[in-house]
Design a protein around this motif. Structure first.
Motif, mmCIF file in Angstrom:
data_model
loop_
_atom_site.group_PDB
_atom_site.id
_atom_site.type_symbol
_atom_site.label_atom_id
_atom_site.label_comp_id
_atom_site.label_asym_id
_atom_site.label_seq_id
_atom_site.Cartn_x
_atom_site.Cartn_y
_atom_site.Cartn_z
ATOM 1 N N SER A 489 0.926 -0.980 -0.359
ATOM 2 C CA SER A 489 -0.136 0.042 -0.026
ATOM 3 C C SER A 489 0.499 1.862 0.124
ATOM 4 C CB SER A 489 -0.814 -0.075 1.480
ATOM 5 O OG SER A 489 -0.430 0.215 2.404
ATOM 6 N N ALA A 490 2.409 1.085 0.762
ATOM 7 C CA ALA A 490 3.035 2.672 0.747
ATOM 8 C C ALA A 490 3.615 2.598 -0.599
ATOM 9 C CB ALA A 490 3.968 2.091 1.439
ATOM 10 N N LEU A 491 3.581 1.533 -1.865
ATOM 11 C CA LEU A 491 3.981 1.625 -3.363
ATOM 12 C C LEU A 491 2.954 2.437 -3.553
ATOM 13 C CD1 LEU A 491 6.287 0.166 -4.418
ATOM 14 C CD2 LEU A 491 4.803 -1.584 -5.224
ATOM 15 N N LEU A 492 1.945 1.798 -3.761
ATOM 16 C CA LEU A 492 0.458 2.655 -3.470
ATOM 17 C C LEU A 492 0.545 3.378 -4.140
ATOM 18 C CD1 LEU A 492 -2.027 -0.630 -3.641
ATOM 19 C CD2 LEU A 492 -1.237 0.328 -5.886
ATOM 20 N N VAL A 493 0.617 4.395 -3.007
ATOM 21 C CA VAL A 493 0.423 5.089 -1.833
ATOM 22 C C VAL A 493 1.838 6.454 -2.680
ATOM 23 C CG1 VAL A 493 0.892 6.777 -0.642
ATOM 24 C CG2 VAL A 493 -0.571 5.699 0.293
ATOM 25 N N ALA A 494 2.697 5.744 -3.576
ATOM 26 C CA ALA A 494 3.808 6.417 -3.933
ATOM 27 C C ALA A 494 3.338 6.469 -5.413
ATOM 28 C CB ALA A 494 4.929 5.714 -3.969
ATOM 29 N N ALA A 495 3.121 5.837 -5.657
ATOM 30 C CA ALA A 495 2.634 5.168 -7.292
ATOM 31 C C ALA A 495 1.747 6.706 -8.139
ATOM 32 C CB ALA A 495 1.883 4.444 -7.576
ATOM 33 N N GLU A 496 0.436 6.647 -6.184
ATOM 34 C CA GLU A 496 -0.650 7.625 -6.427
ATOM 35 C C GLU A 496 -0.074 9.228 -6.480
ATOM 36 O OE1 GLU A 496 -3.809 7.652 -4.371
ATOM 37 O OE2 GLU A 496 -3.353 5.551 -3.669
ATOM 38 N N MET A 497 1.305 9.281 -5.599
ATOM 39 C CA MET A 497 1.423 10.650 -5.175
ATOM 40 C C MET A 497 2.563 11.030 -6.920
ATOM 41 S SD MET A 497 0.241 11.925 -2.393
ATOM 42 C CE MET A 497 -0.532 11.377 -1.862
ATOM 43 N N ALA A 498 3.050 10.116 -7.027
ATOM 44 C CA ALA A 498 4.017 10.491 -8.562
ATOM 45 C C ALA A 498 2.977 10.409 -9.764
ATOM 46 C CB ALA A 498 4.635 9.809 -8.730
ATOM 47 N N LEU A 499 1.829 10.338 -9.940
ATOM 48 C CA LEU A 499 1.161 10.452 -10.473
ATOM 49 C C LEU A 499 0.347 12.365 -10.532
ATOM 50 C CD1 LEU A 499 -1.066 7.160 -11.368
ATOM 51 C CD2 LEU A 499 0.794 8.347 -12.972
#
Lengths: 878, 134
Positions: A489-499
């Protein structure tokens, strides 16, 4: 072959499933009882007997499952059961379901809306044109300025085209016995234009080549709705004579209903290449359309046109330098140079937004999945296979996205309607068809399904790998495998933030670019100005004297009105272009007519600069003495002066204009004015201006500009009243405030930029909410741990920093990745950007700040809850 | 359209010596043969009969019988009817149909042929198996 019988039996099974189920129960119960009785007979005690019977029978549930699978179509039946189960599960958590469905509805809906618009503009083609995908739109330099002679050379030399047509919008006076003379929008077209686009009149005949020969009898073809409104659909119109610009012309045809080309007009007339038209420097607002020959692509056509353009530039350097042919697809005529880029990047932006929504949902599902691990473990212990579990979870995801897609459909409908309304000022909208076609439906279904897989697969796969025993022993607190879940989920959050960063940065540079365009120093103070254009019909205002007298009287009346500071006249307003006129500077080498250069000119009355809030920097403004027989004068702007007389005093310099090949009298420069933009800021050659006094240089209908001391909108009615007091039948354009008219110049860009901003804002919101949810979930799972920490003396601040550390790490990673990628992504937008670099530091700084702030907010809300935890309660927390 | 069968007659993990799995696909043969010999019978009766005939050597995982019965009924080889059992309880009785008899004949022939083939292998001189075929 026995399959028809089996099939029939299974169909029966599908229909009578419920009854067969209870029959199977009866049958199996009978079996077990019989076995147990037999066992008792062999001497077992009743409970052993029953146990032994069950042991010999084997796995009861898996038998039932297998039985059911054979009874009917396994896939269909279990699908129904999974659907029912999924509905129940989703119904049990209405809050979660609502959030998920809304997120999806927005993500999918906005996507479908943008696709609908993109589809209408880029893919669907234009219904009023035959095979519009094979038709190209050509100009010299961006958006204008084809010269007729260039067009003739293009048409003669280019092998990539079956044919080319040239069109030109004009205003004409139209009169006939039936009504007053009036101004009408007409389009001059080359004779084969309608053949080129594959349309023909429903009445009468098309233009013939003989109609465009100089000296040919003037003819006209009518627009259907004009034929309807002005002539009552009288079929005898064909062959009748009307007067166009005072000269008799025969109506030869009527086009089909709803047909316009290329933009709004009431009638079409042939474009006759008179000597004036043929001048190479005469770069009027002509546009060229070409139909590509078979097998030609837009790239090869463009390459050929560029070669031809270079050849012409060498042959006619004076007139053709800086006017290379620009080749675009047909849509390019309507939506400006960067249509594909703009719609493409919008599409990309909403795609990113949907990805963020997906990541969000994946995270929500992941959080929920950990809560459900006990349920899943039990199902697996009871013999559910891995695929079965994955399928069940995927069906829940698909259901969510189906609901989301369904609601998204309405979001899309409303979105397109809003876009349609926002586009109303543009007549371009009239040629677009936003009704969804099969492509839109296919797209909606595809993204809904794709979304479901995207956000559903990861949590489903993770859950199906549960260690059943460990989870059941753990008491379903869901801490098993937590570390891996957290990482995901941290990875997903990081991806969201990057987008989100990429979107924000993209929107940011678009906004800056828009601001640069919009607030590009036009050189005027437009706030308190009202404008209107009275249409003076030639019947009642036959000559310059009558027209001037009208303007003089109107000016006097308006100036006497309370709230009016000053009034001025101008042939056009800032940003709305300028006349292109052939000229010769005093002292330059004379050139032949073909190569004579052109300048941009605006005809104005005295007080123009003062009224607009510009200044005359040296010399003088025009005054009432600059009239017909007085010394011909001109004012140039700073750009013009710097370009043509660098380092010299422009006052007293002379130049002259040409009408046809005839030189007019020399004009003396009497003043230098501050720069006012007549075209967009990136086109310096069109913004080097000369101003001519209106009593010496006749222009058509003049813009009446009124500077007010009150809000300009409040004087609209006064303006109208004053005009009608002079002539009660006078049609008038406006009155509109100058701001309104300037804005329509930007509405396209404003819409795109606004949409980008909205998309980026939604994306940011989704990402922040996603982060908030993840942190909230983690905090609630760690309540006990927090309690212990507090009991051991941790201060609220320590807990806060604990939560923030967990939350802000992926944010930081996402921010770094996002910033790095936005350099690359924004470069795509480069050609659309005005005076801002793709990696604009200010934008990136603001973007980072906004993101960090939102993320901090997203962390803070759940963190506050963690700080408020009562240790005693927390320790008991399960 | 093809309807796939999952293998039937597999046995629960059980390593009691001397007991063989019911071979895949042979369950149909056993059931049809039982019904032909004994007339209408309920599921428990069929299961018991198979176990008895094989002198408990074939260990039937009884539960697997029912999906097999359903499939055979769908194929039309057997029919079923609810009726009273010996001890007057309601039970579902299966009987073989005419197409079931045909299927039985077919499966019996297949099985005979298979057995003959295997016999030939088992009865031949071991060395001959290694000879090159003409």
């Amino acid at each position: 072959m026995s399959w028809p019988r089996v099939l029939a039996a299974r169909v029966r099974g599908l229909v009578f499933g419920g009854r067969l189920d209870s029959q199977l129960e009866d049958e199996l119960r009978f079996h077990l009882e019989m076995q147990a009785e037999d066992n008792i007979r062999t001497g077992m005690n009743p409970s052993d007997a029953r146990y032994e019977a069950m042991r010999r029978f084997g796995g009861m549930e898996s038998v039932k499952e297998e039985y059911r699978e054979s009874r009917t179509f396994a896939a269909v039946e279990t699908l129904f059961r999974d659907l029912r189960y999924a509905l129940r599960t989703l119904g049990q958590k209405p809050g979660f379901t609502a959030v998920a469905v809304m997120t999806l509805a927005i993500g999918i809906g906005v996507n479908a809306a943008v696709f609908t618009v993109t589809n209408a503009v880029l893919f669907k083609g234009f219904a009023h044109i035959e095979r519009s995908d094979r038709v190209l739109y050509m100009t010299s330099s961006e958006g204008c300025c084809v010269s007729y002679s260039d067009f003739e050379d293009w048409r003669a030399q280019a092998k990539s085209f079956q044919g080319m047509a040239i069109v030109h919008g004009v205003r004409v006076t139209l009169s006939d016995k039936g009504g007053f003379p009036e101004y009408r929008d007409a389009t001059e077209v080359s004779a084969d234009t309608f053949r080129l686009i594959g349309r023909e009149p429903i009445l009468g005949r098309d233009f013939a080549t003989s109609d465009e020969v100089p000296g040919a009898a003037p003819v006209a073809i009518l627009n259907y709705s004009f034929w309807e409104s002005r002539f009552g659909k009288d079929p005898s119109i064909v062959g009748r004579t009307v007067r166009i610009n005072g000269a008799p012309a025969t109506v030869v045809g009527v086009m089909p209903p709803g047909f316009i080309f290329p933009q709004n007009q009431d009638l079409w007339v042939p474009l006759v290449p008179t000597p004036n038209v043929l001048k190479r420097a005469n770069r009027d607002t002509w546009f060229v359309f070409g139909r590509m020959a078979d097998g030609v692509t837009i790239q090869s056509a463009r390459a050929e046109m560029e070669t031809i353009g270079r050849r012409l530039e060498q042959a006619y350097p004076l007139t053709n330098k800086g006017f290379p042919p620009v080749v675009r697809n047909f849509a390019g005529f309507y939506i400006g140079p960067n249509a594909s880029l703009i719609y493409g990047s919008l599409w990309g932006a909403v795609g990113f937004m949907l990805l963020i929504a997906c990541a969000n949902l994946a995270n929500l599902l992941l959080a929920r999945a950990l809560g459900r691990s006990r349920e899943i473990s039990i199902r697996m212990a009871l013999g559910a296979g891995r695929w079965r579990v994955v399928r069940q979870l995927l069906i829940e995801s698909i259901m969510l996205s189906a609901f989301g897609g369904f609601l998204g459909w309405w979001v899309a409908k409303w979105g397109v309607r809003a876009w349609d309304l926002a586009s109303k000022p543009s007549w371009f909208n009239h040629v677009l068809d936003y009704t969804p076609d099969y492509r839109v439906f296919a797209y909606l279904i595809a993204i809904s399904a794709g979304t479901a897989l995207l956000f559903g697969l990861a949590p489903a796969l993770r859950l199906s790998k549960l260690d059943v025993n460990a989870t059941l022993k753990d008491g379903g607190r869901g801490s098993t495998g937590g570390a891996r879940g957290n990482r995901l989920s941290a990875l997903l959050v990081a991806a969201e933030m990057a987008l989100a960063v990429i979107l924000l940065a993209g929107a940011g540079v678009m906004i800056r670019s828009y601001i640069n365009t919009y607030s590009a120093d036009i050189g005027v103070q437009p706030e308190k100005i009202l404008t209107g254009i009275p249409n003076l019909p030639a019947s009642r205002y036959p000559d310059a004297t009558a027209r001037m007298s009208f303007y003089d009287r109107l000016k006097t009346r308006l100036e006497a009105t309370p709230g009016v500071e000053s009034v001025a006249l101008a042939s056009t307003i800032p940003l709305w272009g300028a006349a292109r006129l052939s000229y010769e500077l005093d002292g330059s080498t004379p050139v032949d007519e073909q190569s004579r250069p052109a300048l941009s000119a605006v005809t104005i009355g005295p007080g123009y600069f003062r009224t607009l809030g510009a200044t005359v920097l040296s010399g003088r403004d025009f005054n009432e003495g600059d009239r017909f027989l007085a010394t011909p004068v001109a004012i140039v702007n700073q750009r013009f002066a710097r370009r043509f007389w660098p380092g010299e005093n422009p006052l007293g310099k002379r130049f002259r204009l040409f009408i046809g090949n005839t030189p007019q009298t020399w004009l003396t420069v009497v003043g230098v004015a501050s720069n006012i933009l007549q075209s967009d800021v990136a086109r310096p050659e069109l913004n080097a201006l000369v101003y001519l006094p209106w009593r010496q240089m006749a222009a058509g209908d003049m813009n009446v500009l009124v500077r007010t001391s009150v809000p300009p909108g409040s004087l609209r009615n006064t303006f109208r009243t004053e005009v009608h007091a002079l002539d009660s039948d006078l049609p008038m354009f406006g009155p509109l405030t100058l701001i309104e008219r300037l804005q329509t110049r930007y509405w396209d860009k404003a819409r795109y930029t606004g949409l980008f901003l909205i998309v980026a804002a939604i994306a940011l919101l989704l990402a922040a909410v996603g982060l908030c949810a993840v942190i909230a979930h983690s905090v609630s799972r760690r309540t006990q741990e927090m309690g212990i920490r507090m009991a051991q003396g941790a201060a609220a601040r320590d807990l806060l920093s604990l939560v923030f550390r967990e939350g802000m790490l992926p944010v930081g990673i996402g921010l770094a990745i996002g910033l790095a990628s936005s350099f690359a992504v924004n470069r795509v937008l480069k050609s659309e950007l005005v005076q801002v670099s793709p990696g604009d530091p200010l934008t990136l700084l603001v973007t980072s700040a906004v993101l960090i702030f939102s993320a901090a907010l997203g962390c803070w809300i759940p963190a506050r809850r963690a700080m408020r935890v009562d240790p005693a309660v927390a320790l008991r927390h399960d | 359209m093809e309807i796939r069968y999952t293998p039937v007659g597999y046995q629960m993990k059980d390593d009691r010596a001397g007991k063989a799995d019911v071979l895949q696909g042979t369950l149909v043969l056993l059931v049809l043969r039982t019904l032909e010999a004994l007339g209408p019978l309920h599921g428990y009766g069929i299961a018991r009969r198979i176990e008895q005939i094989s002198e408990e050597l074939l260990q039937l995982n009884q539960g697997t019988l029912y999906p097999a019965l359903l499939r055979m009924e769908q194929e039309g080889w057997i029919t079923s009817k609810w009726g009273p059992s010996d001890n007057n309880r309601k039970a579902k009785f299966y009987s073989i149909s005419s197409s079931g008899r045909k299927q039985l004949a077919r499966e019996t022939k297949d099985w005979e042929r298979m057995r003959a083939t295997i016999d030939r292998f088992l009865g031949s001189i071991p060395d001959a198996l290694g000879d090159e075929l003409p």
